[in-house]
Structure formats: C-alpha cells, structure tokens
Design an enzyme around this catalytic site. Sequence first.
Site, PDB file in Angstrom:
ATOM      1  N   ASP A 171       0.824  -1.206   0.000  1.00  0.00           N
ATOM      2  CA  ASP A 171       0.000   0.000   0.000  1.00  0.00           C
ATOM      3  C   ASP A 171       0.859   1.257   0.000  1.00  0.00           C
ATOM      4  O   ASP A 171       1.792   1.377   0.798  1.00  0.00           O
ATOM      5  CB  ASP A 171      -0.869  -0.027   1.261  1.00  0.00           C
ATOM      6  N   ASP A 235     -10.430   3.872  -1.772  1.00  0.00           N
ATOM      7  CA  ASP A 235     -11.048   2.823  -0.964  1.00  0.00           C
ATOM      8  C   ASP A 235     -12.549   2.719  -1.186  1.00  0.00           C
ATOM      9  O   ASP A 235     -13.249   3.725  -1.310  1.00  0.00           O
ATOM     10  CB  ASP A 235     -10.794   3.085   0.520  1.00  0.00           C
TER      11      ASP A 235
END
Length: 419
Positions: A171, A235
């Site tokens: 990430d 997200d």
Amino acid sequence: MRTSRTARAIAAGAALCVAVACAPAPGSQIDDAAVAIPGVAATPPMGWNSWNSFGCDIDETTIRAQADALVSSGLAAAGYRYVVVDDCWYSPQRAADGTLTASPQRFPSGMAALGDYLHERGLRFGIYAGASEQTCAQLSGTYPGRTGSAGHEATDARTFASWGVDFVKYDWCSPNSDLADQKQAFVAMRDAIRATGRPMVYSINPNSGVTSNGEVPGARWDWGGVATMTRLTNDISPQWTTDTGSSGYQGVADIIDASADATPRVSAGRWTDLDMLEIGVGTSLTAAQQRSHLALWAMMAAPLVAGNDLTVMDPATAALLRTPGVLAIDQDPGAHPATSTTADGSVRTRELSGGRRAVSLSNRGATATKMSFTPTTSGPVHDAWTGAVVPVGSDGTITVTVAPGDTALFETAPGGSDQ
C-alpha cells in the site's frame, strides 16, 4: 473502527500528483514486463481480507476464526482461499537485524505459525506491508511506529517467503505521490519478491487520493507489468455511491463506473483490483445492490476478496458469495473483462472462453424496469444466478424485469454475438 486509508492520507497532507501535462497518457503502461510475478493468478484471486470489518483491530484469534469460517461456510471450496491479514499486525519497531516481526500482543504465535495454520486448512496466507516509510495506519497515527518497507524490500520479501506468505498487499501511503518515486518503490518490491523464488501474488494500491481532475494514480496508469493486482480506485465504502471528493471513499456504483475504461489492461496475471467486496458489511447496501456488486465485479474479471465478518455471516450472504454461475464468469480463463454496449454501462457484454458470452443488465433507476438483449446464437441462454435456461421471446429477445439496483446476468452458448 474502519476508516479510509485515502482519507487518512489526505488528512496527513498528501501532495497529489496533478501535473497532468508531464504525465503519461491515461492508461499508459508503467513497466514493459508482461507479468509481474510469473506463476500466480492465472484467474482473478479470491479470498478474504480483514480490513473492511476489523480495520486495525486484529489478532491471531480473529484471523484464525475467520479462516475456520471460510472453510465451514463453503466459501473456501468455492474458491475463496487467500486470507489476507491487513494493516496493524506488526511490532511498531523492527528487530535489531532490521526484520519485521509480529506484534507479540496481537500475534503471539508469530506469522509463520499463522501461515502454517492457514496452509493446513487448504488456505493461502496473505499479508499487508507499506511501500513508503510508514504503513497507512502509522501515517494517520492510528498505529505507532515506522515500519514501512521502503529501503527494506529485499529483507521483507525474504521474511515473507520464510513465513510461507502467498500474497503481499503493498500500500502506498505517503505525503509524496510523485510517479517516479511510486514506480521505484513498487518495482523494488516486485523484484524482491521475484528474487525469493516463492510465487506470491503482488497486490498494489498506488492511490493517495483524488487529483484535481478527479483521477487517482491507479486509474490513470497501467501498472500491470509491475503488480499482479492494481487498485483502480480509492477505498471502497459499503454504500452505493459517495461524494468521493470530500470523503476519499468510493461507493460500489462509483467503482463500477470507473472500471469501464480499464478493460485493455487486464489479462492473466495482470488484474485490475476494484477493492474488496462489501457484501455483508453494514446495512447500507440493499440485497439487489449486493447482487450487482458481485455480478459486475465478475463481469470485469476483478479479484473477489470478501470483507465481511465470516463468523456472523447470514445464510443469504454466504449463498450470494458462493453463486456458482457468477463465480464461473469471474474465473473464466479467457480473462476478457466486459465492455459496455450502452452509453450508461447498464448493459455489458463479456467474452468468455469457448465462444461463450456473459451479458449483464443493470438497473440503476429507483423503480423496477424491463430490460432486454438479443442473443444471436441458437444455443441455450442460462441465468447465471439460478442456472436455469431462459426462454427467448417470439421477437428473438430475452426480456426480464430488473429490480432497482439489481443486475440480471446471463451466459450464452457459443456461436454468435449479443446486442
């Protein structure tokens, strides 16, 4: 409580890349490697990830319970085999030799033992790491320390391999969103994984927020030669649609819309990640919207990674996630994602192996509506939800009533095209 990594990055003052004039054209390939990690993910990976339901509140008891439920629910047998332990599993500091270690409070048995537990049950072990100096939870102050993998790629990849890791979620969380720096970081871990000799699915999220023109790095560039899976959007949220600009989240419908132009990037071992499934998470999505969620992820050949609490999953959620006809479309070895045959994307067609096709009819309206398509094949047409043969009308079309937010999904026999 679950919070958006993207929102946290924005709150931390992430400087977003908005210099469009100096950037490659949309969809431009970042690296010329055909496949990032050979030998993995011939079809889209399927599994479960801890973040959507648990956020930073994880430990080995929780993960083992979810793994057991993955097996007992029949989801593992249906193909959901990767168990991905997301952010907050590690000690806040590295060991004296520079290696990552598991939090002794959260994972007292260690990560190798967790990997053994998963492998003994026929599952695969996934783990989270940060591509910069801090993970997302550390950048936001949710979790202490600075244990990102920047500068430690070779060490961390060897550590993961020694633990039996099969999947690395990597990430990008950093105030720096320079493309060259991102490429260097993601390629460094790719090469480190290759060097271990252990095949590991490599899943990256290069997104740190929304640029001034509404794009995110995962949508603008093709990372398929760098990673096995690349997140397309910010997200996901367990909502149908959201105000992306202010929240950093994107709803299910927002991501469906964003996926329409990403189809040329997809092939075996190079998957576009639309983020985890929000099926069974919260109460905002209707049953029809959850069906559309699964159906359109399948139409786009996206990885299917459940995010719900499997230990309290109701039978309807389990049955939806296991739907054989839908999973077969997602896992088709042809690896051809759908294209829209209507301007609004309400009708999509996906080429499947063996000359078959999948057709989706999505109702984005507020009331039930009749929708049609014309199969130009003499073979049978099956309802992907039920497996039943669908009759063709006297006018040569198949017409069904689709509920608000729902998606009808069909598979046609070889021999023709659909319109």
